[in-house]
Design a protein around this motif. Structure first.
Motif, PDB file in Angstrom:
ATOM      1  N   GLY A 258     -14.113 -19.462 -12.795  1.00 38.41           N
ATOM      2  CA  GLY A 258     -12.990 -18.763 -12.199  1.00 38.41           C
ATOM      3  C   GLY A 258     -12.660 -17.417 -12.800  1.00 38.41           C
ATOM      4  N   ARG A 259     -13.330 -17.013 -13.886  1.00 37.05           N
ATOM      5  CA  ARG A 259     -12.969 -15.750 -14.536  1.00 37.05           C
ATOM      6  C   ARG A 259     -14.116 -15.279 -15.431  1.00 37.05           C
ATOM      7  NH1 ARG A 259      -8.709 -12.765 -17.176  1.00 37.05           N
ATOM      8  NH2 ARG A 259      -9.819 -10.891 -17.810  1.00 37.05           N
ATOM      9  N   SER A 260     -14.335 -13.994 -15.466  1.00 35.17           N
ATOM     10  CA  SER A 260     -15.330 -13.415 -16.354  1.00 35.17           C
ATOM     11  C   SER A 260     -14.626 -12.503 -17.354  1.00 35.17           C
ATOM     12  CB  SER A 260     -16.362 -12.616 -15.561  1.00 35.17           C
ATOM     13  OG  SER A 260     -17.298 -12.010 -16.422  1.00 35.17           O
ATOM     14  N   TYR A 261     -15.054 -12.590 -18.620  1.00 36.49           N
ATOM     15  CA  TYR A 261     -14.478 -11.766 -19.683  1.00 36.49           C
ATOM     16  C   TYR A 261     -15.573 -10.874 -20.258  1.00 36.49           C
ATOM     17  CZ  TYR A 261     -10.661 -15.174 -19.483  1.00 36.49           C
ATOM     18  OH  TYR A 261      -9.634 -15.980 -19.067  1.00 36.49           O
ATOM     19  N   ARG A 262     -15.154  -9.726 -20.783  1.00 40.70           N
ATOM     20  CA  ARG A 262     -16.105  -8.740 -21.290  1.00 40.70           C
ATOM     21  C   ARG A 262     -15.845  -8.460 -22.770  1.00 40.70           C
ATOM     22  NH1 ARG A 262     -18.252  -4.330 -18.274  1.00 40.70           N
ATOM     23  NH2 ARG A 262     -16.640  -4.735 -16.721  1.00 40.70           N
ATOM     24  N   LEU A 263     -16.939  -8.378 -23.555  1.00 47.13           N
ATOM     25  CA  LEU A 263     -16.884  -7.952 -24.951  1.00 47.13           C
ATOM     26  C   LEU A 263     -17.816  -6.762 -25.115  1.00 47.13           C
ATOM     27  CD1 LEU A 263     -16.421 -11.220 -24.958  1.00 47.13           C
ATOM     28  CD2 LEU A 263     -16.640 -10.958 -27.427  1.00 47.13           C
ATOM     29  N   GLU A 264     -17.342  -5.727 -25.786  1.00 55.75           N
ATOM     30  CA  GLU A 264     -18.122  -4.510 -25.989  1.00 55.75           C
ATOM     31  C   GLU A 264     -18.292  -4.259 -27.491  1.00 55.75           C
ATOM     32  OE1 GLU A 264     -19.417  -2.441 -23.751  1.00 55.75           O
ATOM     33  OE2 GLU A 264     -18.383  -2.868 -21.860  1.00 55.75           O
ATOM     34  N   LEU A 265     -19.474  -3.772 -27.875  1.00 58.74           N
ATOM     35  CA  LEU A 265     -19.723  -3.424 -29.270  1.00 58.74           C
ATOM     36  C   LEU A 265     -20.505  -2.120 -29.347  1.00 58.74           C
ATOM     37  CD1 LEU A 265     -19.901  -3.865 -32.343  1.00 58.74           C
ATOM     38  CD2 LEU A 265     -21.890  -5.333 -31.935  1.00 58.74           C
ATOM     39  N   ALA A 266     -20.020  -1.221 -30.187  1.00 58.97           N
ATOM     40  CA  ALA A 266     -20.762  -0.016 -30.566  1.00 58.97           C
ATOM     41  C   ALA A 266     -20.914  -0.045 -32.078  1.00 58.97           C
ATOM     42  CB  ALA A 266     -20.027   1.245 -30.119  1.00 58.97           C
ATOM     43  N   ALA A 267     -22.157  -0.096 -32.552  1.00 59.90           N
ATOM     44  CA  ALA A 267     -22.438  -0.149 -33.988  1.00 59.90           C
ATOM     45  C   ALA A 267     -22.921   1.219 -34.441  1.00 59.90           C
ATOM     46  CB  ALA A 267     -23.490  -1.208 -34.290  1.00 59.90           C
ATOM     47  N   THR A 268     -22.210   1.810 -35.379  1.00 51.84           N
ATOM     48  CA  THR A 268     -22.563   3.126 -35.904  1.00 51.84           C
ATOM     49  C   THR A 268     -23.100   2.976 -37.314  1.00 51.84           C
ATOM     50  OG1 THR A 268     -20.842   4.203 -34.580  1.00 51.84           O
ATOM     51  CG2 THR A 268     -21.721   5.433 -36.457  1.00 51.84           C
ATOM     52  N   LYS A 269     -24.332   3.434 -37.521  1.00 55.75           N
ATOM     53  CA  LYS A 269     -24.924   3.422 -38.860  1.00 55.75           C
ATOM     54  C   LYS A 269     -25.053   4.857 -39.330  1.00 55.75           C
ATOM     55  CE  LYS A 269     -28.271   3.848 -41.045  1.00 55.75           C
ATOM     56  NZ  LYS A 269     -28.621   4.729 -42.226  1.00 55.75           N
ATOM     57  N   GLU A 270     -24.382   5.174 -40.419  1.00 54.93           N
ATOM     58  CA  GLU A 270     -24.424   6.517 -40.983  1.00 54.93           C
ATOM     59  C   GLU A 270     -24.611   6.402 -42.486  1.00 54.93           C
ATOM     60  OE1 GLU A 270     -21.900  10.726 -40.935  1.00 54.93           O
ATOM     61  OE2 GLU A 270     -21.058   8.914 -40.035  1.00 54.93           O
TER      62      GLU A 270
END
Length: 729
Positions: A258-270
């Motif tokens: 009945g529902r979709s959820y979203r997870l976002e990830l941006a990994a920064t390596k410096e």
């Protein structure tokens, strides 16, 4: 309370031999505590599945040393120690031979069933360190059996929760606390064994540690701890400096009923630091999949240990190298009273997967390319059964199949079927006989699912499916709590470097359908119910069926050695149809590889990818078999930092300038998710996006996405590939 102050490590007067002896002794102490948990507890998740963790902490709560187990609990346990110090440090105090337990998910735990047993370690009256162990206990008295409560809409419905209670005082069990907790539990027998195994493990660790303190002195042991932490941080930062700088992205959906959820990830390596930013993740929900910040940071950090720090001591020094941003009010940093009980099998697991994905893409572009790996265990497929056993007692059980999920493919080998979880390499699937003799259940089958592994030059592990019925109990029915089961509408176990994801999951209840369930269940038929994230009654004539997803593949499936595909066909892991359609391998009537037909078929498939025949750069070595080119990364940056270009390492052709987004210059094909294998079902909401080299048609990356998702772009500003790598002569 006298407490030792943690200090930064230095060489001091500690000789290297003593340092190594004490270091190894500390490891053995952790191992002995872990063994004690398994020997005393009779629960499948502890004794069989190894759903545990034992770790040592310095007096201030910083991580001294961790053993194998579920690694995302390591930082949470540190918070548990600090909470005990805050609550008991002055009044009523922390004394020798006290032990505390805590499980509040808004303070330290992942969710309520995760109980931390926390014991101070004293030497000559001074608090010098701590031992903490974690166990997923059998029940905590929530709305549904087992403490995973899909019906909960606020945390107060999810069972017993405490920021800390003293359960052992001056070496004696506090029966008022122990019995009060068990009085709320459906299965006090099994849950009581969980707690007693935890207290016993801490007792063993304390005795061994006091022996080490007596032999070497607390100052020397603490100096070893400080140096180990400093050493781990220094070595991990040095390794990070060897990896390319840039930003790597990953996305995860939870396709719940009945529902979709979203997870976002941006990994920064410096340079020598890594930052995970989960901005863009959906707001917290009224469904119990939320988690708090320390759970998110622990879950993000957990894959770092086996992928980046496999040869380092796992302690506070590793955590210092990673920063995590999880905006407040989101699924990954929820506020009370948001429910959390399903988070370990949904959001926390999703964070594990996202971390694995960005780390593998980063590693694939480095000299550590062999560490890149496809997704292990894309979804947590799990049921908790509760019912009356043959002795007339109520028992509950976390199904042991969840501890044997498929591995992802590596840069040099296929994934195993019952591999477990990349953040808990000590997991093992419990055997059928163990579960059937202790609980009112019978397995109709437990078997491998053909064509379920993520295809690639190396394929992921194959999924398994199983069906159970009530049997051998005091009643003719049991209660089953089925987890959310993400990965039914799309394949959740992503591949890497052009590899395919594994096939999708299934969670079904056959009403009056034991005969029908013996065949692989159809998608939607009369009498078959989708039971994801539900508590259901399974009657004697019903069948509960669950199917895991396969492990993610590594590399282009058309680069797989044809003989390996033929071997899989012979063993029943791959069908002849999938061998030809996915791998481009034609099996002859005699059962071997038809080499000429396979070569022609693979050229046809590459031509279909581009709409024309592929072409190759002048320096390409066509005489070198693609499957024998021991290269992992499929792209590289060449010709200098200021005038760099992105090249395909297979054919050597230029794709774009180094400053451009290479996917915008690749050949893109959108396909239904069913192309990954017959077990998957078609969904109009999700699609497969394949990005090919525009010259040789090699698969460079595969995304599973909602049709309205933007393309994921990684940006690499400094690559670390050796100059002689690649597919050119």
């Amino acid at each position: 309370m006298s407490t030792r102050t943690a200090t930064k490590g230095s060489t001091g007067g500690l000789d290297p031999f003593t340092f190594e002896i004490i270091r190894h002794k500390l490891f053995r102490v952790i191992d002995e505590g872990t063994i004690t948990l398994g020997k005393i507890s009779g629960t499948p998740s502890t004794a069989e599945g190894h759903d545990v963790l034992v770790a040592l902490y310095r007096a201030d709560g910083s991580v001294m040393l961790a053993g194998v187990g579920f690694l995302h609990h390591l930082l949470a346990a540190s918070q548990a120690v600090k909470e005990i110090v805050r609550n008991f440090g002055e009044d009523p105090g922390i004394s020798e031979n006290d032990t505390f337990f805590a499980n509040d998910p808004y303070t330290m735990a992942m969710h309520n069933p995760d109980v931390f047993m926390i014991s101070p370690i004293h030497f000559e009256g001074e608090l010098v360190s701590w031992v903490v162990n974690f166990v997923h206990v059998t029940d905590v008295g929530g709305m549904e059996v087992g403490g995973l409560c899909p019906s909960a809409r606020e945390c107060y419905q999810e069972g017993f929760s405490t920021k800390g209670l003293k359960i052992v005082e001056a070496g004696k069990l506090r029966r008022d606390v122990f019995e009060t907790f068990l009085n709320m539990i459906r299965d006090p027998g099994m849950t009581g064994l969980d707690l007693k195994s935890q207290m016993s493990a801490n007792h063993v660790v304390k005795e061994r540690m006091q022996g080490i303190y007596g032999e070497y002195g607390p100052d020397t042991v603490d100096e070893v701890a400080a140096r180990l932490i400093e050493q781990s941080e220094d070595r991990l930062r040095a390794r990070l400096r060897e990896l390319p700088d840039g930003v790597w992205t990953a996305r995860r959906h939870l396709d719940l009923a009945g529902r979709s959820y979203r997870l976002e990830l941006a990994a920064t390596k410096e340079a020598d630091a890594l930052t995970y930013d989960f901005t863009g993740t959906d707001p917290q929900a009224d469904f119990p999949i939320n988690c708090q910040y320390w759970a998110t940071k622990g879950a993000a950090l957990a894959p770092v240990f086996p992928l980046l720090a496999w040869d380092l001591t796992w302690n506070e020094g590793i955590a210092r190298c990673i920063d995590v941003i999880a905006p407040e009010g989101t699924l990954l940093n929820g506020a009370r009273p948001a429910p959390l009980s399903l988070n370990t099998v949904s959001t926390i697991h999703a964070v594990n997967i996202l971390s694995n994905a960005v780390l593998s893409k980063m590693l694939a572009a480095s000299s550590y390319h062999e560490r890149a790996v496809g997704c292990w265990m894309g979804s947590v497929v799990l049921s908790i059964l509760g019912g009356i056993d043959r002795h007339g007692e109520y028992v509950a059980q976390v199904g042991g199949d969840v501890f044997g999920m498929p591995e992802g493919a590596r840069a040099f080998a296929d994934g195993s079927g019952p591999g477990g979880h990349i953040v808990n390499v000590a997991q093992k699937m419990s055997n059928v006989e163990f579960e059937e003799q202790a609980f009112p259940k019978l397995f109709l089958y437990r078997r491998v699912v053909p064509d379920s592994a993520g295809a690639g030059m190396y394929r992921g592990g194959h999924a398994h499916e199983y069906a159970v019925v009530p049997q051998g109990g005091g009643t003719d029915s049991v209660t089953a709590v089925v987890t959310p089961g993400s990965g039914e509408a799309f394949p959740a176990a992503s591949g890497v470097c052009g590899g395919y994801p594994g096939a999708t999951t299934a969670h079904r209840l056959f009403r009056d359908g034991r005969d029908a369930a013996l065949d692989r269940p159809p998608g939607e038929t009369p009498g078959v119910e989708d039971v994801r994230a539900q508590s259901v009654t399974v009657r004697a004539e019903d069948v509960l069926y669950l199917r895991a997803d396969g492990g993610g593949g590594y590399g282009d499936p058309l680069d797989r050695n044809p003989q390996l595909v033929c071997d899989d066909v012979r063993s029943g892991l791959v069908s002849p149809e999938a061998a030809e359609a996915v791998y481009g391998v034609v099996i002859a009537d005699a059962g071997g590889v038809d080499a000429a037909a396979t070569q022609a078929r693979r050229l046809t498939l590459r031509t279909e990818r581009l709409g024309r025949e592929p072409r190759y750069a002048a320096g390409f070595r066509a005489d070198v078999p693609r499957s024998d080119r021991r290269i992992s990364e499929y792209l590289q940056l060449a010709d200098g930092a200021n005038d760099a270009v992105v090249e395909c390492t297979w054919c050597g052709d230029e794709i774009c300038r180094g400053s451009e987004a290479w996917k915008e210059h690749a050949a893109l094909r959108k396909a239904p998710v069913t192309v990954v294998g017959p077990p998957s079902v078609q969904s109009s909401e999700y699609e497969l996006r394949e990005f090919f080299c525009p010259s040789c048609a090699t698969s460079l990356d595969v995304e599973v996405a909602r049709v309205d998702d933007p393309v994921l772009h990684d940006r690499i500003v400094r690559w670390s590939l050796p100059a002689d790598r690649g597919g050119r002569a």
